[in-house]
Motif scaffolding. Structure first.
Motif, PDB file in Angstrom:
ATOM      1  N   ALA A   8       0.382   9.582 -18.267  1.00  8.28           N
ATOM      2  CA  ALA A   8       1.218   9.405 -19.655  1.00  8.28           C
ATOM      3  C   ALA A   8       1.727   8.289 -19.795  1.00  8.28           C
ATOM      4  N   ILE A   9       2.122   7.289 -18.752  1.00 11.95           N
ATOM      5  CA  ILE A   9       2.810   6.096 -18.975  1.00 11.95           C
ATOM      6  C   ILE A   9       1.752   5.105 -18.759  1.00 11.95           C
ATOM      7  N   ALA A  10       0.432   5.134 -18.274  1.00 11.88           N
ATOM      8  CA  ALA A  10      -0.429   3.846 -17.839  1.00 11.88           C
ATOM      9  C   ALA A  10      -0.897   3.361 -19.300  1.00 11.88           C
ATOM     10  N   ALA A  11      -0.983   2.078 -19.126  1.00 10.53           N
ATOM     11  CA  ALA A  11      -1.404   1.289 -20.111  1.00 10.53           C
ATOM     12  C   ALA A  11      -2.337   0.225 -19.732  1.00 10.53           C
ATOM     13  N   LEU A  12      -3.361  -0.324 -20.612  1.00 12.59           N
ATOM     14  CA  LEU A  12      -4.309  -1.122 -19.885  1.00 12.59           C
ATOM     15  C   LEU A  12      -4.767  -2.058 -21.058  1.00 12.59           C
ATOM     16  N   ALA A  13      -4.797  -3.408 -20.824  1.00 16.82           N
ATOM     17  CA  ALA A  13      -5.208  -4.401 -21.800  1.00 16.82           C
ATOM     18  C   ALA A  13      -6.425  -4.998 -21.189  1.00 16.82           C
ATOM     19  N   SER A  24      -2.043  -5.827  -9.073  1.00 17.66           N
ATOM     20  CA  SER A  24      -0.722  -6.548  -8.989  1.00 17.66           C
ATOM     21  C   SER A  24       0.357  -6.074  -9.954  1.00 17.66           C
ATOM     22  N   ALA A  25       1.726  -6.266  -9.764  1.00 25.00           N
ATOM     23  CA  ALA A  25       2.749  -6.068 -10.540  1.00 25.00           C
ATOM     24  C   ALA A  25       2.729  -7.123 -11.736  1.00 25.00           C
ATOM     25  N   ASP A  26       1.947  -8.171 -11.815  1.00 27.06           N
ATOM     26  CA  ASP A  26       2.013  -9.228 -12.924  1.00 27.06           C
ATOM     27  C   ASP A  26       0.348  -8.799 -13.718  1.00 27.06           C
ATOM     28  N   GLY A  27      -0.289  -7.854 -13.233  1.00 30.84           N
ATOM     29  CA  GLY A  27      -1.206  -7.576 -13.768  1.00 30.84           C
ATOM     30  C   GLY A  27      -1.591  -6.618 -14.870  1.00 30.84           C
ATOM     31  N   PRO A  28      -2.448  -6.478 -15.797  1.00 31.39           N
ATOM     32  CA  PRO A  28      -2.457  -5.430 -16.871  1.00 31.39           C
ATOM     33  C   PRO A  28      -2.778  -3.975 -16.185  1.00 31.39           C
ATOM     34  N   PHE A  29      -2.992  -3.954 -14.923  1.00 36.87           N
ATOM     35  CA  PHE A  29      -3.372  -2.890 -14.179  1.00 36.87           C
ATOM     36  C   PHE A  29      -2.259  -2.271 -13.217  1.00 36.87           C
ATOM     37  N   ALA A  30      -1.060  -3.061 -13.468  1.00 33.66           N
ATOM     38  CA  ALA A  30      -0.069  -2.633 -12.543  1.00 33.66           C
ATOM     39  C   ALA A  30       0.488  -1.287 -12.613  1.00 33.66           C
ATOM     40  N   TYR A  32      -1.353   1.447 -12.735  1.00 40.58           N
ATOM     41  CA  TYR A  32      -2.237   2.464 -12.150  1.00 40.58           C
ATOM     42  C   TYR A  32      -1.911   2.374 -10.527  1.00 40.58           C
ATOM     43  N   PRO A  33      -2.073   3.509  -9.912  1.00 36.29           N
ATOM     44  CA  PRO A  33      -2.011   3.534  -8.424  1.00 36.29           C
ATOM     45  C   PRO A  33      -2.828   2.508  -7.818  1.00 36.29           C
ATOM     46  N   GLY A  34      -2.138   1.933  -6.899  1.00 39.21           N
ATOM     47  CA  GLY A  34      -2.835   0.911  -6.113  1.00 39.21           C
ATOM     48  C   GLY A  34      -3.917   1.545  -5.022  1.00 39.21           C
ATOM     49  N   THR A  35      -3.832   2.600  -4.797  1.00 37.30           N
ATOM     50  CA  THR A  35      -4.590   3.401  -3.755  1.00 37.30           C
ATOM     51  C   THR A  35      -5.117   4.614  -4.247  1.00 37.30           C
ATOM     52  N   LEU A  36      -6.453   5.151  -3.928  1.00 36.99           N
ATOM     53  CA  LEU A  36      -7.084   6.396  -4.298  1.00 36.99           C
ATOM     54  C   LEU A  36      -6.264   7.489  -3.913  1.00 36.99           C
ATOM     55  N   SER A  37      -5.524   7.485  -2.831  1.00 36.01           N
ATOM     56  CA  SER A  37      -4.661   8.757  -2.456  1.00 36.01           C
ATOM     57  C   SER A  37      -3.724   9.101  -3.298  1.00 36.01           C
ATOM     58  N   ALA A  38      -3.021   7.996  -3.925  1.00 34.57           N
ATOM     59  CA  ALA A  38      -2.092   8.107  -4.751  1.00 34.57           C
ATOM     60  C   ALA A  38      -2.305   8.965  -6.154  1.00 34.57           C
ATOM     61  N   TRP A  39      -3.622   9.012  -6.406  1.00 35.59           N
ATOM     62  CA  TRP A  39      -3.801  10.019  -7.513  1.00 35.59           C
ATOM     63  C   TRP A  39      -3.938  11.300  -7.284  1.00 35.59           C
ATOM     64  N   ASP A  40      -3.897  11.862  -5.978  1.00 37.15           N
ATOM     65  CA  ASP A  40      -3.712  13.286  -5.745  1.00 37.15           C
ATOM     66  C   ASP A  40      -5.079  14.013  -6.229  1.00 37.15           C
ATOM     67  N   LEU A  41      -6.032  13.425  -6.027  1.00 34.22           N
ATOM     68  CA  LEU A  41      -7.556  14.276  -6.624  1.00 34.22           C
ATOM     69  C   LEU A  41      -7.976  15.087  -5.293  1.00 34.22           C
ATOM     70  N   GLU A 151      -8.599   0.892  -1.915  1.00 27.17           N
ATOM     71  CA  GLU A 151      -7.828   0.174  -2.733  1.00 27.17           C
ATOM     72  C   GLU A 151      -8.106  -0.084  -4.032  1.00 27.17           C
ATOM     73  N   LEU A 152      -7.041  -0.399  -4.779  1.00 23.17           N
ATOM     74  CA  LEU A 152      -7.827  -0.690  -6.296  1.00 23.17           C
ATOM     75  C   LEU A 152      -7.933  -2.192  -6.377  1.00 23.17           C
ATOM     76  N   VAL A 153      -9.375  -2.749  -6.486  1.00 21.46           N
ATOM     77  CA  VAL A 153      -9.661  -3.899  -6.352  1.00 21.46           C
ATOM     78  C   VAL A 153     -10.370  -4.216  -7.773  1.00 21.46           C
ATOM     79  N   ILE A 154      -9.723  -4.731  -8.607  1.00 21.86           N
ATOM     80  CA  ILE A 154     -10.227  -5.092 -10.193  1.00 21.86           C
ATOM     81  C   ILE A 154     -11.179  -5.936 -10.026  1.00 21.86           C
ATOM     82  N   VAL A 155     -11.302  -7.060  -9.279  1.00 20.61           N
ATOM     83  CA  VAL A 155     -12.545  -7.938  -9.325  1.00 20.61           C
ATOM     84  C   VAL A 155     -13.800  -7.308  -8.461  1.00 20.61           C
ATOM     85  N   GLY A 156     -13.761  -6.128  -7.935  1.00 21.21           N
ATOM     86  CA  GLY A 156     -15.012  -5.617  -7.147  1.00 21.21           C
ATOM     87  C   GLY A 156     -15.397  -6.502  -6.028  1.00 21.21           C
ATOM     88  N   GLY A 157     -16.600  -6.672  -5.726  1.00 21.29           N
ATOM     89  CA  GLY A 157     -16.962  -7.561  -4.705  1.00 21.29           C
ATOM     90  C   GLY A 157     -17.883  -7.203  -3.810  1.00 21.29           C
TER      91      GLY A 157
END
Length: 367
Positions: A8-13, A24-30, A32-41, A151-157
């Motif tokens: 409900a509060i997630a926002a993305l640019a 990270s806290a400074d990025g537009p993905f801040a 979103y949970p930083g780890t998969l486990s935090a999504w409770d899937l 871990e959430l890694v926006i740049v992939g790799g």
């Protein structure tokens, strides 16, 4: 914080995404949970991939090729205020219309030995598609070396991987996790909108085995029938009245042409359709039509270059070696290969299927 609250509060640019953003806290993905486990899937350990309440495992008749990686697929259906699941809306063609709050998860993995594919898998990444109010958002999560979380890694790799294939040969490969912006290349299938690719009637119309959280062998049930029974899908006909895509490498499920067209549909048509990013090529590789020119039969390429391999036509009936389609599927050169993202290896078995389809294609006959 519960998953529904985070959504409900997630926002993305996306337009502001840069190569430095890693949740990270400074990025537009801040948010979103930083780890998969935090999504409770999942319950238990995340690596076990046991679905939590409200999360459905699913499979496809003919999946997208991703360098032979195995895939585990799940969908979280959001709930209404009364606790009932909010269903997807059925469509005969194209992806279902999923409610805002839906999360689609897909984990990519390699077994140590493909002769025992269920033993000792290495989890590589889990991609999430999240349906926000203003559209779908793609997020890549890369699994740690301990295989305890991702871990959430926006740049992939790149990830160096190895496995033993079905013939006993050791394969070493660099698997590439796409960055968030690259999600748009494949999932922008309808003009400017990002959409899911696999969850559609024909691909989901199959049986899967469900353990429902238990440790037993589970039971088989048609996926569409199950979704209807659980209130996860509305306006759907019985499975016998719905489309059913063939399994590309199972001749008992469809003709040669049907299986070849289905493989092209799931692997290529998300770009090569009338509105996709590959529309300027004039190719439309969806399985839902029989226009030979749009399939590339005796069709000149829009632009000449190394991608043509000096071939004149997209598809030459009876002559796969003269067909640009085969040339590009057999290549791993960055300026030649198709699809241009999502693979670094040749799908040898599928290319053999496409070759046979073209070899047996008669000039002047329907595809």
């Amino acid at each position: 914080m519960a998953l529904r609250s985070r959504l409900a509060i997630a926002a993305l640019a996306l337009a502001g995404c840069t190569a430095g953003d890693r949740g990270s806290a400074d990025g537009p993905f801040a948010r979103y949970p930083g780890t998969l486990s935090a999504w409770d899937l999942f319950v238990r350990e995340p690596a076990d991939h046991v679905p939590a309440a409200g999360v459905e495992a699913y499979d496809l008749n003919t999946p997208l090729f991703s360098d032979y990686a195995l895939k585990l697929r799940f969908i979280l259906f959001p709930t209404a205020p009364d606790g009932a699941p909010q269903p997807a809306t059925y469509r005969d063609a194209g992806p279902f219309e999923f409610p805002v709050g839906t999360v689609i998860a897909k984990t990519f993995a390699y077994p140590a030995d493909f002769r025992s594919p269920d033993a000792d898998p290495r989890l590589l990444e889990t991609r999430l598609l999240i349906h926000e109010q203003d559209g779908w958002v793609g997020l890549p999560y890369i699994w740690n070396e301990e295989q305890t979380d991702a871990e959430l890694v926006i740049v992939g790799g790149p990830l160096d991987v190895s496995w033993i294939d079905g013939s006993g040969r050791t394969v070493e490969h660099t698997y590439r996790v796409p960055n968030t912006n690259q999600c748009k290349n494949c999932h922008r299938t309808d003009g400017e909108r990002l959409l899911p690719i696999g969850p559609r009637a024909g691909q989901l119309n199959r049986e899967s085995v469900y353990a429902d959280g238990g440790d037993g062998p589970g039971r088989a049930e048609n996926q569409l029938a199950r979704w209807r029974r659980l209130g996860l899908l509305e306006d759907a006909p019985p499975p016998a009245e719905a489309p059913r895509a063939p399994v590309w490498n199972d001749s008992s499920t469809g003709s040669l042409g049907e299986r070849a067209r289905t493989w092209l549909d799931i692997n290529c048509a998300h770009c090569h359709n009338l509105e996709g990013s590959g529309r300027t090529s004039g190719l439309d590789l969806r399985a839902a039509h029989d226009d030979r020119t749009r399939l590339g039969v005796y069709k000149h390429p829009v632009a000449a270059g190394q991608g043509t391999g000096d071939r004149l036509y997209g598809v030459v009936p009876g002559r796969p070696d003269e067909s640009i389609l085969v040339y590009r599927l057999e290549s791993v050169h960055p300026g030649v290969m198709m699809p241009e993202l999502g693979r670094g290896l040749v799908d040898v078995e599928a290319v053999a299927l496409i070759r046979q389809w073209i070899e047996e294609m008669e000039p002047g006959t329907e595809a």
